[in-house]
Design a protein around this motif. Structure first.
Motif, mmCIF file in Angstrom:
data_model
loop_
_atom_site.group_PDB
_atom_site.id
_atom_site.type_symbol
_atom_site.label_atom_id
_atom_site.label_comp_id
_atom_site.label_asym_id
_atom_site.label_seq_id
_atom_site.Cartn_x
_atom_site.Cartn_y
_atom_site.Cartn_z
ATOM 1 N N CYS A 186 0.943 -1.302 -0.144
ATOM 2 C CA CYS A 186 0.085 -0.016 -0.084
ATOM 3 C C CYS A 186 0.967 1.293 0.076
ATOM 4 C CB CYS A 186 -0.904 0.014 1.217
ATOM 5 S SG CYS A 186 -0.049 0.282 2.869
ATOM 6 N N PRO A 187 0.258 2.510 -0.411
ATOM 7 C CA PRO A 187 1.181 3.727 -0.505
ATOM 8 C C PRO A 187 1.901 3.931 0.939
ATOM 9 C CG PRO A 187 -0.793 3.979 -1.334
ATOM 10 C CD PRO A 187 -1.044 2.787 -0.689
ATOM 11 N N SER A 188 1.281 3.485 1.918
ATOM 12 C CA SER A 188 1.792 3.902 3.403
ATOM 13 C C SER A 188 2.949 2.979 3.699
ATOM 14 C CB SER A 188 1.042 3.741 4.475
ATOM 15 O OG SER A 188 0.003 4.623 4.673
ATOM 16 N N GLN A 227 4.901 1.601 1.272
ATOM 17 C CA GLN A 227 5.887 1.916 0.173
ATOM 18 C C GLN A 227 6.546 3.412 0.693
ATOM 19 O OE1 GLN A 227 6.572 0.418 -3.020
ATOM 20 N NE2 GLN A 227 5.528 -1.069 -1.888
ATOM 21 N N GLN A 228 5.967 4.231 1.281
ATOM 22 C CA GLN A 228 6.432 5.219 2.002
ATOM 23 C C GLN A 228 7.530 5.095 2.852
ATOM 24 O OE1 GLN A 228 3.181 7.951 2.815
ATOM 25 N NE2 GLN A 228 2.643 8.191 0.764
#
Length: 384
Positions: free
Chosen positions: A74-76, A78-79
């Motif tokens: 998810c984007p989180s 990946q960050q």
């Protein structure tokens, strides 16, 4: 066997063992009962900071896996994996770069990213090398506390919670701790602190009392052995020997995979001290004191820790119970002849001399004088 899987990645599955702690942390998140200030308390090399990173990513992850981990997709996630999650703040001990300038963790964030990638189990000696100042005593300054207050005054940007992961709160300067006290005691509703300590006894009581403590135990010798076999790819026999020497510290175990030049240096200095003290060679001991002083403070303290370790091992060697000893082959060869000189009449006094010397070095005493004083006392004690 889990191992650290790649740059900046940190899932629960990346961390070896600690299953009970992982389950407790997962349950806090799954029930939305993460305390406002969580203290992960355990010895160096036990993976506390890795657990803190995995917990922060799990809190922010929007698609948990069925087995209770972050999805890593998810984007989180990946960050987190690129070290760019806007609601995750890292705070850690640093040294001043210039007089009169504010000193905050962000000044060293590039070095810290590299450090985490190279030393995921947080080896403090490696951090000193990253700071390029082996003689420094890194701390968390009041400037850092002010910066945290400023950052946390804004609402979370992309997640429910802002998370501060602080490494070594025992290195908070008193004025920094006082400035953070109210924020830790009564944080913003969208803020969580995760503190990771190597020695909770050194944390200011006002900070310690406002945290919920989770004990992270040292790794067992069997766990270290299995990690070395499966994650580092070394033989079972070598892994067993290294695990005994590492005493539960994964950083130390990794360092010991190949006997380091530094450890060779420490053994040689220890042998020189004992041989010259036995010979009562005062002139040689003066030179020895200078050689040790040239190590600089942090390495000198590490050497004195090594002296205490060798004294303990030599005393135990006299019990003739091999399973109790943690000596590598070079140390064992020297100790087989030297151990009778460390006995019940002098071992406690020798320990005290070494510990007193370490405390003096930590307090910036004159290293040559401290080392020479230790050498003279050793002359007297070896004859008891």
């Amino acid at each position: 066997m889990a191992g650290v899987s790649g740059p900046y990645t940190m899932l629960f599955s990346d961390i070896p063992f600690h299953d009970e702690v992982k389950q407790r942390l997962r349950h806090m998140v799954d029930t939305d009962k993460v305390p406002h200030a969580l203290l992960l308390d355990g010895p160096a090399g036990s993976g506390k900071f890795a657990l803190a990173r995995a917990l922060a990513q799990y809190i922010h992850c929007t698609n948990h896996t069925p087995d209770g981990d972050s999805c890593a997709k998810c984007p989180s996630c990946q960050q987190h994996q690129s070290f760019n999650h806007i609601d995750t703040i890292f705070s850690f001990p640093v040294v001043k770069r210039g007089s009169g300038k504010a000193t905050i963790s962000d000044d060293y964030i590039a070095e810290f990213k590299d450090f985490l990638n190279e030393s995921p189990f947080m080896d403090f000696e490696s951090w000193l090398l990253k700071l390029d100042n082996e003689n420094a005593q890194p701390v968390i300054y009041v400037d850092e506390a002010a910066e945290l207050v400023r950052k946390l005054s804004y609402t979370a940007h992309s997640s429910k919670y802002k998370i501060v992961i602080m490494w070594l709160p025992e290195r908070l300067k008193v004025e920094a701790a006082n400035k953070l006290l109210k924020l830790i005691e009564e944080p913003f509703s969208d803020t969580k602190f995760i503190l990771c300590t190597d020695n909770s006894r050194l944390i200011l009581p006002t900070i310690y009392s406002r945290t919920q403590r989770v004990i992270v135990k040292r790794y067992t010798d069997d766990e270290v052995r299995d990690y070395l076999i499966h994650a580092q790819g070394i033989s079972a026999e070598a892994a067993q020997q290294i695990a005994k020497l590492a005493e539960g510290n994964l950083n130390r175990a990794i360092d010991l995979i190949s006997l380091s030049k530094e450890q060779d240096t420490y053994l040689q200095l220890f042998m020189d001290l004992m041989r010259k003290a036995y010979q009562r060679d005062v002139a040689a001991l003066k030179r020895w004191a200078t050689d040790v002083a040239n190590l600089k403070r942090e390495r000198e303290m590490k050497f004195l820790d090594y002296c205490a370790h060798m004294m303990r091992e030599n005393f135990i060697l006299n019990l003739h119970v091999p399973d109790l000893n943690r000596l590598n082959p070079m140390e064992a060869q020297f100790s087989s002849r030297f151990s009778p000189f460390i006995n019940e009449r002098n071992v406690l006094k020798l320990f005290k001399c070494v510990n007193d010397a370490r405390a003096d070095i930590a307090a910036n005493a004159n290293a040559k004088l401290v080392n020479f004083d230790l050498a003279i006392k050793t002359i007297l004690l070896l004859k008891q």
